[in-house]
Design a protein around this motif. Structure first.
Motif, PDB file in Angstrom:
ATOM      1  N   GLU A  53       0.909  -1.323  -0.069  1.00 32.72           N
ATOM      2  CA  GLU A  53       0.046  -0.030  -0.133  1.00 32.72           C
ATOM      3  C   GLU A  53       0.681   1.268  -0.086  1.00 32.72           C
ATOM      4  O   GLU A  53       1.650   1.495   1.013  1.00 32.72           O
ATOM      5  CB  GLU A  53      -0.890   0.028   1.142  1.00 32.72           C
ATOM      6  CG  GLU A  53      -2.033  -1.119   0.924  1.00 32.72           C
ATOM      7  CD  GLU A  53      -2.709  -1.519   2.471  1.00 32.72           C
ATOM      8  OE1 GLU A  53      -2.761  -0.479   3.323  1.00 32.72           O
ATOM      9  OE2 GLU A  53      -3.515  -2.316   2.455  1.00 32.72           O
ATOM     10  N   PRO A  54       1.013   1.898  -1.190  1.00 32.00           N
ATOM     11  CA  PRO A  54       1.997   2.966  -1.153  1.00 32.00           C
ATOM     12  C   PRO A  54       1.736   4.162  -0.165  1.00 32.00           C
ATOM     13  O   PRO A  54       2.854   4.647   0.308  1.00 32.00           O
ATOM     14  CB  PRO A  54       1.618   3.622  -2.616  1.00 32.00           C
ATOM     15  CG  PRO A  54       0.814   2.549  -3.434  1.00 32.00           C
ATOM     16  CD  PRO A  54       0.265   1.658  -2.407  1.00 32.00           C
ATOM     17  N   ASP A  55       0.756   4.394   0.342  1.00 27.43           N
ATOM     18  CA  ASP A  55       0.554   5.238   1.611  1.00 27.43           C
ATOM     19  C   ASP A  55       1.001   4.807   2.892  1.00 27.43           C
ATOM     20  O   ASP A  55       1.211   5.815   3.832  1.00 27.43           O
ATOM     21  CB  ASP A  55      -0.824   5.800   1.689  1.00 27.43           C
ATOM     22  CG  ASP A  55      -1.300   6.640   0.377  1.00 27.43           C
ATOM     23  OD1 ASP A  55      -0.245   7.247  -0.338  1.00 27.43           O
ATOM     24  OD2 ASP A  55      -2.640   6.600  -0.086  1.00 27.43           O
ATOM     25  N   ASP A  56       1.259   3.634   3.066  1.00 21.56           N
ATOM     26  CA  ASP A  56       1.528   3.004   4.277  1.00 21.56           C
ATOM     27  C   ASP A  56       2.433   1.826   4.014  1.00 21.56           C
ATOM     28  O   ASP A  56       1.688   0.644   4.065  1.00 21.56           O
ATOM     29  CB  ASP A  56       0.523   2.964   5.138  1.00 21.56           C
ATOM     30  CG  ASP A  56       0.727   2.837   6.491  1.00 21.56           C
ATOM     31  OD1 ASP A  56       2.145   2.369   6.699  1.00 21.56           O
ATOM     32  OD2 ASP A  56      -0.013   2.839   7.612  1.00 21.56           O
ATOM     33  N   PRO A  57       3.554   1.772   3.433  1.00 20.61           N
ATOM     34  CA  PRO A  57       4.348   0.496   3.044  1.00 20.61           C
ATOM     35  C   PRO A  57       4.309  -0.488   4.133  1.00 20.61           C
ATOM     36  O   PRO A  57       4.618  -1.578   3.791  1.00 20.61           O
ATOM     37  CB  PRO A  57       5.737   0.968   2.821  1.00 20.61           C
ATOM     38  CG  PRO A  57       5.488   2.432   2.426  1.00 20.61           C
ATOM     39  CD  PRO A  57       4.356   2.896   3.350  1.00 20.61           C
ATOM     40  N   GLN A  58       4.103  -0.237   5.432  1.00 21.14           N
ATOM     41  CA  GLN A  58       3.904  -1.456   6.365  1.00 21.14           C
ATOM     42  C   GLN A  58       3.135  -2.341   6.210  1.00 21.14           C
ATOM     43  O   GLN A  58       3.234  -3.401   6.624  1.00 21.14           O
ATOM     44  CB  GLN A  58       3.944  -0.790   7.770  1.00 21.14           C
ATOM     45  CG  GLN A  58       2.592  -0.267   8.112  1.00 21.14           C
ATOM     46  CD  GLN A  58       2.486   0.226   9.776  1.00 21.14           C
ATOM     47  OE1 GLN A  58       2.783  -0.492  10.445  1.00 21.14           O
ATOM     48  NE2 GLN A  58       1.852   1.335   9.739  1.00 21.14           N
ATOM     49  N   PHE A  59       1.906  -1.716   5.388  1.00 22.64           N
ATOM     50  CA  PHE A  59       1.040  -2.803   5.103  1.00 22.64           C
ATOM     51  C   PHE A  59       1.306  -3.593   3.710  1.00 22.64           C
ATOM     52  O   PHE A  59       0.843  -2.987   2.731  1.00 22.64           O
ATOM     53  CB  PHE A  59      -0.236  -2.137   4.850  1.00 22.64           C
ATOM     54  CG  PHE A  59      -0.963  -1.755   6.222  1.00 22.64           C
ATOM     55  CD1 PHE A  59      -1.333  -2.710   7.020  1.00 22.64           C
ATOM     56  CD2 PHE A  59      -0.934  -0.439   6.605  1.00 22.64           C
ATOM     57  CE1 PHE A  59      -2.025  -2.333   8.286  1.00 22.64           C
ATOM     58  CE2 PHE A  59      -1.332   0.166   7.848  1.00 22.64           C
ATOM     59  CZ  PHE A  59      -1.861  -0.970   8.709  1.00 22.64           C
ATOM     60  N   GLY A  60       2.316  -4.585   3.880  1.00 18.52           N
ATOM     61  CA  GLY A  60       2.798  -5.032   2.474  1.00 18.52           C
ATOM     62  C   GLY A  60       3.509  -6.415   2.806  1.00 18.52           C
ATOM     63  O   GLY A  60       3.577  -6.840   3.937  1.00 18.52           O
ATOM     64  N   PHE A  61       3.332  -7.369   1.865  1.00 21.19           N
ATOM     65  CA  PHE A  61       3.714  -8.599   2.042  1.00 21.19           C
ATOM     66  C   PHE A  61       3.700  -9.510   0.768  1.00 21.19           C
ATOM     67  O   PHE A  61       3.603  -8.741  -0.232  1.00 21.19           O
ATOM     68  CB  PHE A  61       2.679  -9.373   2.762  1.00 21.19           C
ATOM     69  CG  PHE A  61       1.201  -9.502   2.041  1.00 21.19           C
ATOM     70  CD1 PHE A  61       0.918 -10.579   1.013  1.00 21.19           C
ATOM     71  CD2 PHE A  61       0.180  -8.629   2.238  1.00 21.19           C
ATOM     72  CE1 PHE A  61      -0.235 -10.753   0.544  1.00 21.19           C
ATOM     73  CE2 PHE A  61      -1.057  -8.681   1.615  1.00 21.19           C
ATOM     74  CZ  PHE A  61      -1.235  -9.932   0.537  1.00 21.19           C
ATOM     75  N   GLY A  62       4.737 -10.359   0.696  1.00 23.36           N
ATOM     76  CA  GLY A  62       4.858 -11.241  -0.285  1.00 23.36           C
ATOM     77  C   GLY A  62       4.278 -12.616   0.076  1.00 23.36           C
ATOM     78  O   GLY A  62       4.417 -13.063   1.064  1.00 23.36           O
ATOM     79  N   HIS A  63       3.574 -13.323  -0.860  1.00 24.58           N
ATOM     80  CA  HIS A  63       2.936 -14.325  -0.434  1.00 24.58           C
ATOM     81  C   HIS A  63       2.876 -15.319  -1.934  1.00 24.58           C
ATOM     82  O   HIS A  63       2.611 -14.958  -2.742  1.00 24.58           O
ATOM     83  CB  HIS A  63       1.236 -14.063  -0.135  1.00 24.58           C
ATOM     84  CG  HIS A  63       0.726 -15.254   0.498  1.00 24.58           C
ATOM     85  ND1 HIS A  63       0.321 -16.516   0.142  1.00 24.58           N
ATOM     86  CD2 HIS A  63       0.588 -15.581   1.744  1.00 24.58           C
ATOM     87  CE1 HIS A  63      -0.211 -17.274   0.730  1.00 24.58           C
ATOM     88  NE2 HIS A  63      -0.189 -16.721   1.775  1.00 24.58           N
ATOM     89  N   GLY A  64       2.731 -16.515  -1.701  1.00 29.33           N
ATOM     90  CA  GLY A  64       2.729 -17.747  -2.747  1.00 29.33           C
ATOM     91  C   GLY A  64       1.239 -17.639  -3.249  1.00 29.33           C
ATOM     92  O   GLY A  64       0.410 -17.653  -2.393  1.00 29.33           O
TER      93      GLY A  64
END
Length: 224
Positions: A53-64
Motif C-alpha cells: 500500500e503506497p501510502d503506508d508501506p508497512q501494510f505489505g507482504f509477499g505471498h505464494g
C-alpha cells in the motif's frame, strides 16, 4: 528459478539447438510440422504475489499463489529443413490465488489470478516426430484484489507482461500432437483502488500488486 537464470537457460538452449539443426544432413524428416493446429492445455501454476500500500508501506507482504490452470490454444508452424518456426495464441482460466486468512502480514487481502492470455513466438528443432522448442512473447493476466473486511470493496485489473518457456512435443500419426512444457510469466505491477467505508481510509485506499508465475502443463492439439 529466478527470471535472469531462466533467461540464461533458454538463450543457451536456443544457441545450442540452432547449430545442430543447421548441420543436420541426410534423409528428410519423417514428419512435416508445417500447418495450423488447435487444442487444449491443462497444468499447475504456482507464483509469487508482491503486495504493498503506497501510502503506508508497512501494510505489505509477499505471498505464494497456486492452483490449476487450463484453456485453449491455436497456432501455426512452418518447417524449414529441421528448424520449426511458429506463432501461437492461447487463453485460459486459473484457480490460482490465496484467501485473506493466509495473507501473512495482513489479514484482509485476497488475491486471485482469474485468467491468462499469451501470444508467443516459437523456435524449435525437429527430430523426426519429436520437437524441442523454446517460446516467448506477450503475457496478459486478469487479477482481482478483495479486501475482505466488512464494508470494504474490491477491484480488478489487467496485467501486461512477458512470458518465456520451453518444451517437448511429439507427433502421433499425421495430426495428433502431444506436448509437455514449462512457462515463466512476469505480469508486472498494477495499482488498485479499494473502496472503504466511513473512517480513516474513506472513500478508498490504493494498493499495488506485482505477480510472477511458473506453469508446468500438458497440451493436446490437432494439426490440420
Amino acid at each position: 528459478m529466478r527470471a535472469r537464470e531462466l533467461l540464461g537457460c533458454l538463450a543457451t538452449a536456443a544457441v545450442l539447438l540452432a547449430p545442430a539443426a543447421a548441420g543436420a544432413q541426410g534423409a528428410a524428416p519423417a514428419h512435416d510440422w508445417s500447418g495450423p493446429y488447435a487444442g487444449a492445455h491443462l497444468g499447475y501454476l504456482w507464483g509469487d504475489v508482491d503486495y504493498v500500500e503506497p501510502d503506508d508501506p508497512q501494510f505489505g507482504f509477499g505471498h505464494g499463489a497456486d492452483g490449476l490452470q487450463g484453456g485453449l490454444l491455436a497456432g501455426y508452424s512452418h518447417q524449414i529443413e529441421r528448424i520449426v518456426l511458429g506463432l501461437e495464441a492461447e487463453g485460459g482460466l486459473t484457480g490460482a490465488g490465496f484467501e485473506s486468512d493466509s495473507a501473512g502480514a495482513n489479514g484482509y487481502s485476497a488475491v486471485d489470478l482469474d485468467w491468462t492470455l499469451r501470444l508467443r513466438g516459437r523456435l524449435g528443432v525437429a527430430f523426426e516426430r519429436s520437437l524441442l522448442f523454446v517460446a516467448g512473447g506477450l503475457a496478459v493476466g486478469g487479477v482481482s484484489l478483495d479486501d475482505t473486511d466488512p464494508g470494504f470493496g474490491h477491484d480488478g485489473a489487467t496485467h501486461l507482461g512477458w512470458t518465456l518457456g520451453a518444451g517437448f512435443e511429439r507427433a502421433v500419426g499425421d495430426n495428433l500432437l502431444l506436448r509437455l512444457e514449462y512457462l515463466y510469466d512476469d505480469y508486472g505491477r498494477k495499482r488498485y483502488d479499494i473502496a472503504s467505508p466511513p473512517g480513516p481510509f474513506f472513500p478508498s485506499y490504493e494498493a499495488e500488486v506485482a505477480l510472477t508465475a511458473h506453469t508446468l502443463r500438458a497440451a493436446l492439439a490437432w494439426r490440420f
